[in-house]
Design a protein around this motif. Structure first.
Motif, PDB file in Angstrom:
ATOM      1  N   PRO A  33       6.620 -93.735  23.250  1.00 40.55           N
ATOM      2  CA  PRO A  33       5.640 -94.386  22.357  1.00 40.55           C
ATOM      3  C   PRO A  33       6.204 -95.695  21.803  1.00 40.55           C
ATOM      4  O   PRO A  33       7.424 -95.871  21.695  1.00 40.55           O
ATOM      5  CB  PRO A  33       5.443 -93.372  21.231  1.00 40.55           C
ATOM      6  N   ASP A  34       5.314 -96.597  21.467  1.00 40.23           N
ATOM      7  CA  ASP A  34       5.720 -97.884  20.911  1.00 40.23           C
ATOM      8  C   ASP A  34       6.607 -97.665  19.690  1.00 40.23           C
ATOM      9  O   ASP A  34       6.288 -96.868  18.806  1.00 40.23           O
ATOM     10  CB  ASP A  34       4.475 -98.684  20.525  1.00 40.23           C
ATOM     11  N   GLY A  35       7.742 -98.334  19.660  1.00 40.69           N
ATOM     12  CA  GLY A  35       8.659 -98.251  18.527  1.00 40.69           C
ATOM     13  C   GLY A  35       9.678 -97.131  18.627  1.00 40.69           C
ATOM     14  O   GLY A  35      10.584 -97.059  17.799  1.00 40.69           O
ATOM     15  N   ALA A  36       9.556 -96.238  19.610  1.00 43.65           N
ATOM     16  CA  ALA A  36      10.521 -95.141  19.759  1.00 43.65           C
ATOM     17  C   ALA A  36      11.865 -95.705  20.200  1.00 43.65           C
ATOM     18  O   ALA A  36      11.930 -96.686  20.944  1.00 43.65           O
ATOM     19  CB  ALA A  36      10.020 -94.122  20.770  1.00 43.65           C
ATOM     20  N   PRO A  37      12.964 -95.093  19.744  1.00 41.69           N
ATOM     21  CA  PRO A  37      14.279 -95.574  20.161  1.00 41.69           C
ATOM     22  C   PRO A  37      14.499 -95.324  21.646  1.00 41.69           C
ATOM     23  O   PRO A  37      14.062 -94.309  22.186  1.00 41.69           O
ATOM     24  CB  PRO A  37      15.251 -94.762  19.308  1.00 41.69           C
ATOM     25  N   ARG A  59      17.650 -99.193  29.778  1.00 39.50           N
ATOM     26  CA  ARG A  59      16.953-100.448  29.494  1.00 39.50           C
ATOM     27  C   ARG A  59      15.494-100.130  29.246  1.00 39.50           C
ATOM     28  O   ARG A  59      15.003 -99.077  29.632  1.00 39.50           O
ATOM     29  CB  ARG A  59      17.104-101.398  30.673  1.00 39.50           C
ATOM     30  N   SER A  60      14.780-101.053  28.615  1.00 39.80           N
ATOM     31  CA  SER A  60      13.372-100.795  28.347  1.00 39.80           C
ATOM     32  C   SER A  60      12.538-102.037  28.662  1.00 39.80           C
ATOM     33  O   SER A  60      13.051-103.143  28.722  1.00 39.80           O
ATOM     34  CB  SER A  60      13.168-100.392  26.888  1.00 39.80           C
ATOM     35  N   ALA A  61      11.261-101.778  28.874  1.00 37.41           N
ATOM     36  CA  ALA A  61      10.281-102.850  29.055  1.00 37.41           C
ATOM     37  C   ALA A  61       8.983-102.374  28.431  1.00 37.41           C
ATOM     38  O   ALA A  61       8.624-101.201  28.549  1.00 37.41           O
ATOM     39  CB  ALA A  61      10.085-103.145  30.541  1.00 37.41           C
TER      40      ALA A  61
END
Length: 140
Positions: free
Chosen positions: A95-99, A105-107
């Motif tokens: 979910p948006d904002g989750a660590p 890596r994230s996108a």
């Protein structure tokens, strides 16, 4: 049946030459897999190597499902240039904002579709940032 065939092969000590288009069956039954494209061998190796480290984009797409990230999306998501393949089962949809878990890596992106497929659900995500690539992830 696949497990039984593998056991017979091991117990009897014979070589099977098995020709199939069923990738799961090939990966399950084979010690070595050869992937052909237009009558030519694209890659030969242990099943796990062919699946985890495909030599070409064709092999990545033929043996299972693979997300191919190109150009700016590849650089942004993986830190590498060129075309990079990522298997859906290696991705997390958070979910948006989750660590983001350590070492990953994230996108950012937008979920466009969720397809229930029994043991997994396939999630199609349009990546933010203008590269235009969509990725598919699996969640259990």
């Amino acid at each position: 049946m696949q497990v039984e065939l593998k056991a017979i092969q091991r117990d009897v000590g014979i070589t099977f030459l098995f020709v199939t288009h069923d990738q799961e069956e090939a990966l399950t039954l084979s010690d070595r897999v050869a992937v052909f494209n237009d009558g030519r061998i694209e890659q030969v190796g242990p099943a796990a190597d062919v699946y985890e480290h495909p030599a070409t984009a064709f092999v990545a797409g033929f043996v299972g499902t693979s997300n191919l990230l190109r150009d700016t999306d590849s650089q942004r998501v993986t830190g590498r240039t060129g075309t990079v393949g990522i298997r859906p089962e290696r991705l997390l949809v958070l979910p948006d904002g989750a660590p983001v878990p350590g070492g990953r890596r994230s996108a950012r992106g937008t979920v466009r579709e969720v397809v229930y497929a029994g043991s997994v659900s396939r999630v199609v995500v349009a990546l933010d940032g203008g590269g235009g690539d969509r990725v598919a992830a699996e969640r259990f």
